[in-house]
Design a protein around this motif. Sequence first.
Motif, PDB file in Angstrom:
ATOM      1  N   LEU A   1       0.942  -1.301  -0.030  1.00 15.18           N
ATOM      2  CA  LEU A   1       0.055   0.056   0.131  1.00 15.18           C
ATOM      3  C   LEU A   1       0.926   1.154  -0.009  1.00 15.18           C
ATOM      4  O   LEU A   1       1.251   1.978   1.052  1.00 15.18           O
ATOM      5  CB  LEU A   1      -1.067  -0.054   1.263  1.00 15.18           C
ATOM      6  N   PRO A   2       1.164   1.680  -1.181  1.00 14.17           N
ATOM      7  CA  PRO A   2       1.772   3.144  -1.342  1.00 14.17           C
ATOM      8  C   PRO A   2       0.737   4.268  -0.650  1.00 14.17           C
ATOM      9  O   PRO A   2      -0.285   4.257  -1.264  1.00 14.17           O
ATOM     10  CB  PRO A   2       2.268   3.299  -2.674  1.00 14.17           C
ATOM     11  N   LEU A   3       1.165   5.027   0.308  1.00 11.76           N
ATOM     12  CA  LEU A   3       0.358   5.934   0.817  1.00 11.76           C
ATOM     13  C   LEU A   3       0.261   7.327   0.041  1.00 11.76           C
ATOM     14  O   LEU A   3       0.726   8.339   0.241  1.00 11.76           O
ATOM     15  CB  LEU A   3       0.814   6.213   2.074  1.00 11.76           C
ATOM     16  N   TYR A   4      -0.068   7.014  -1.441  1.00 11.36           N
ATOM     17  CA  TYR A   4      -0.193   8.003  -2.253  1.00 11.36           C
ATOM     18  C   TYR A   4      -1.439   7.960  -2.879  1.00 11.36           C
ATOM     19  O   TYR A   4      -1.796   7.280  -3.732  1.00 11.36           O
ATOM     20  CB  TYR A   4       0.883   8.194  -3.361  1.00 11.36           C
ATOM     21  N   PRO A   5      -2.402   8.846  -2.521  1.00 12.19           N
ATOM     22  CA  PRO A   5      -3.904   8.681  -3.091  1.00 12.19           C
ATOM     23  C   PRO A   5      -3.798   8.785  -4.603  1.00 12.19           C
ATOM     24  O   PRO A   5      -4.548   8.049  -5.302  1.00 12.19           O
ATOM     25  CB  PRO A   5      -4.282   9.824  -2.480  1.00 12.19           C
ATOM     26  N   GLN A   6      -3.084   9.645  -5.045  1.00 11.57           N
ATOM     27  CA  GLN A   6      -3.159  10.000  -6.570  1.00 11.57           C
ATOM     28  C   GLN A   6      -1.966   9.630  -6.994  1.00 11.57           C
ATOM     29  O   GLN A   6      -0.768   9.753  -6.697  1.00 11.57           O
ATOM     30  CB  GLN A   6      -3.190  11.452  -6.767  1.00 11.57           C
ATOM     31  N   TYR A   7      -2.042   8.529  -8.073  1.00 12.58           N
ATOM     32  CA  TYR A   7      -0.987   8.055  -9.036  1.00 12.58           C
ATOM     33  C   TYR A   7      -0.067   8.987  -9.541  1.00 12.58           C
ATOM     34  O   TYR A   7      -0.376  10.009 -10.386  1.00 12.58           O
ATOM     35  CB  TYR A   7      -1.258   6.982  -9.985  1.00 12.58           C
ATOM     36  N   SER A   8       1.158   8.768  -9.376  1.00 13.50           N
ATOM     37  CA  SER A   8       2.179   9.569 -10.257  1.00 13.50           C
ATOM     38  C   SER A   8       3.371   8.610 -10.514  1.00 13.50           C
ATOM     39  O   SER A   8       3.560   7.870  -9.607  1.00 13.50           O
ATOM     40  CB  SER A   8       2.734  10.689  -9.766  1.00 13.50           C
ATOM     41  N   GLY A   9       3.893   8.641 -11.539  1.00 14.06           N
ATOM     42  CA  GLY A   9       5.164   8.049 -12.012  1.00 14.06           C
ATOM     43  C   GLY A   9       6.201   8.308 -11.231  1.00 14.06           C
ATOM     44  O   GLY A   9       7.346   7.645 -10.627  1.00 14.06           O
TER      45      GLY A   9
ATOM     46  N   ASP B   1     -10.499   7.290  10.624  1.00 10.48           N
ATOM     47  CA  ASP B   1     -11.100   7.189   9.415  1.00 10.48           C
ATOM     48  C   ASP B   1      -9.901   6.632   8.323  1.00 10.48           C
ATOM     49  O   ASP B   1     -10.169   5.986   7.348  1.00 10.48           O
ATOM     50  CB  ASP B   1     -11.590   8.567   9.113  1.00 10.48           C
ATOM     51  N   HIS B   2      -8.927   7.207   8.779  1.00  7.68           N
ATOM     52  CA  HIS B   2      -7.870   6.863   7.789  1.00  7.68           C
ATOM     53  C   HIS B   2      -7.506   5.448   7.716  1.00  7.68           C
ATOM     54  O   HIS B   2      -7.159   4.590   6.837  1.00  7.68           O
ATOM     55  CB  HIS B   2      -6.348   7.636   8.116  1.00  7.68           C
ATOM     56  N   ILE B   3      -7.243   5.048   9.023  1.00  3.79           N
ATOM     57  CA  ILE B   3      -7.084   3.223   9.170  1.00  3.79           C
ATOM     58  C   ILE B   3      -8.215   2.468   8.418  1.00  3.79           C
ATOM     59  O   ILE B   3      -8.046   1.431   7.893  1.00  3.79           O
ATOM     60  CB  ILE B   3      -6.826   3.166  10.532  1.00  3.79           C
ATOM     61  N   ALA B   4      -9.358   2.929   8.606  1.00  3.87           N
ATOM     62  CA  ALA B   4     -10.651   2.202   8.099  1.00  3.87           C
ATOM     63  C   ALA B   4     -10.451   2.124   6.666  1.00  3.87           C
ATOM     64  O   ALA B   4     -10.788   1.144   6.163  1.00  3.87           O
ATOM     65  CB  ALA B   4     -11.684   2.816   8.666  1.00  3.87           C
ATOM     66  N   MET B   5     -10.044   3.293   6.186  1.00  2.32           N
ATOM     67  CA  MET B   5      -9.784   3.361   4.516  1.00  2.32           C
ATOM     68  C   MET B   5      -8.922   2.401   4.160  1.00  2.32           C
ATOM     69  O   MET B   5      -9.104   1.814   3.233  1.00  2.32           O
ATOM     70  CB  MET B   5      -9.416   4.749   3.981  1.00  2.32           C
ATOM     71  N   MET B   6      -7.599   2.174   4.955  1.00  2.00           N
ATOM     72  CA  MET B   6      -6.646   1.225   4.600  1.00  2.00           C
ATOM     73  C   MET B   6      -6.881   0.018   4.556  1.00  2.00           C
ATOM     74  O   MET B   6      -6.918  -0.865   3.754  1.00  2.00           O
ATOM     75  CB  MET B   6      -5.411   1.530   5.503  1.00  2.00           C
ATOM     76  N   VAL B   7      -7.853  -0.419   5.849  1.00  2.00           N
ATOM     77  CA  VAL B   7      -8.232  -1.652   5.911  1.00  2.00           C
ATOM     78  C   VAL B   7      -9.225  -2.089   4.774  1.00  2.00           C
ATOM     79  O   VAL B   7      -8.954  -3.123   3.952  1.00  2.00           O
ATOM     80  CB  VAL B   7      -9.194  -1.770   7.148  1.00  2.00           C
ATOM     81  N   SER B   8     -10.147  -1.075   4.163  1.00  2.00           N
ATOM     82  CA  SER B   8     -10.898  -1.247   3.208  1.00  2.00           C
ATOM     83  C   SER B   8     -10.093  -1.862   1.711  1.00  2.00           C
ATOM     84  O   SER B   8     -10.449  -2.343   0.855  1.00  2.00           O
ATOM     85  CB  SER B   8     -12.071  -0.187   2.728  1.00  2.00           C
TER      86      SER B   8
END
Length: 318
Positions: free
Chosen positions: A125-133, A307-314
């Motif tokens: 899980l890279p903690l970058y919501p938006q993809y970038s090269g 909230d952030h941890i719940a999102m990661m779990v999902s």
Amino acid sequence: MNNNKKQGVLLVNLGTPDAATPAAVKRFLGEFLHDKRVVDMNRFLWCPLLHCAILPIRAPKVAKLYQSVWMDEGSPLLVYSKRQAKKLEATLTIPVELGMTYGSPSLRSGVDALLAKGVEDIIVLPLYPQYSGTTTAAVVDGLAKVFKQVPVVPGHRVVRDYHNHPLYIKALAATVRRSWENNGKGDYLLCSYHGIPKRFADNGDIYPRHCQVTTELLAKELGLEEHQIGMTYQSRFGREEWLQPYTDKTLETLPSNGVKKLDIMTPAFSSDCLETLEEISDQCKETFIEAGGESFNYIPCLNDSDDHIAMMVSLIEG
């Protein structure tokens, strides 16, 4: 996560110096700025420039900035990343390790730690919501190098992005609402994203499109009209054109356009770090106030919020 292999999670972030000293910053920036995903200049031109000019001049200056935000436990990015890993592991009850693309703990140490615990299948899980090269793809490159050095390559899945994930948007919105409750609602909400050279986007990087979608979904979730929310790009480096509008230049003009009370957040950052705590919260505040602004309210990153941890779990269970 429905298979018989023992699974684990590798949380990945960019990285940080080991200490707020010129030597440590020089080592970190040297590794970071050597990556062709970050700077794609000809190596024969870039390397002498980097080592003979940029690092000797920049490292002492950046070290002073790090000293201004350093926490008792270390660099903010590393502190929050460790907290995220700890809370995520307690929630999932499977091994979770932290790895950084640059610096330590490294991607190799994170993978080794998971393999030592008998993990056969890794969710990365890279903690970058938006993809970038410049970010997510660099993680994939780094993992490929790590896997070349292990006798048995584990099964693995990389979460490429989550810029439009409902729980991510709701988590961002929750931080904004909490800020409004505690500090009052500003005239305008500015979403400041880390920039990349415009040339990268022209060549196909989808990052700006992801940033736009995140901003639009956040506006919808908060019920904000177009004149109440906007997006900009920060942290540009070098002389070439980067994605615009620029955060600092926008802050210079907002007060004259009637925005006196500003809320600002950094949706591309999963953890508070130098770019949020010093560049945005300090430098950009000064810019806005000097331009005639009256109230500048920085809204923290999601960090280790529930909230952030719940999102990661999902994301991991999905």
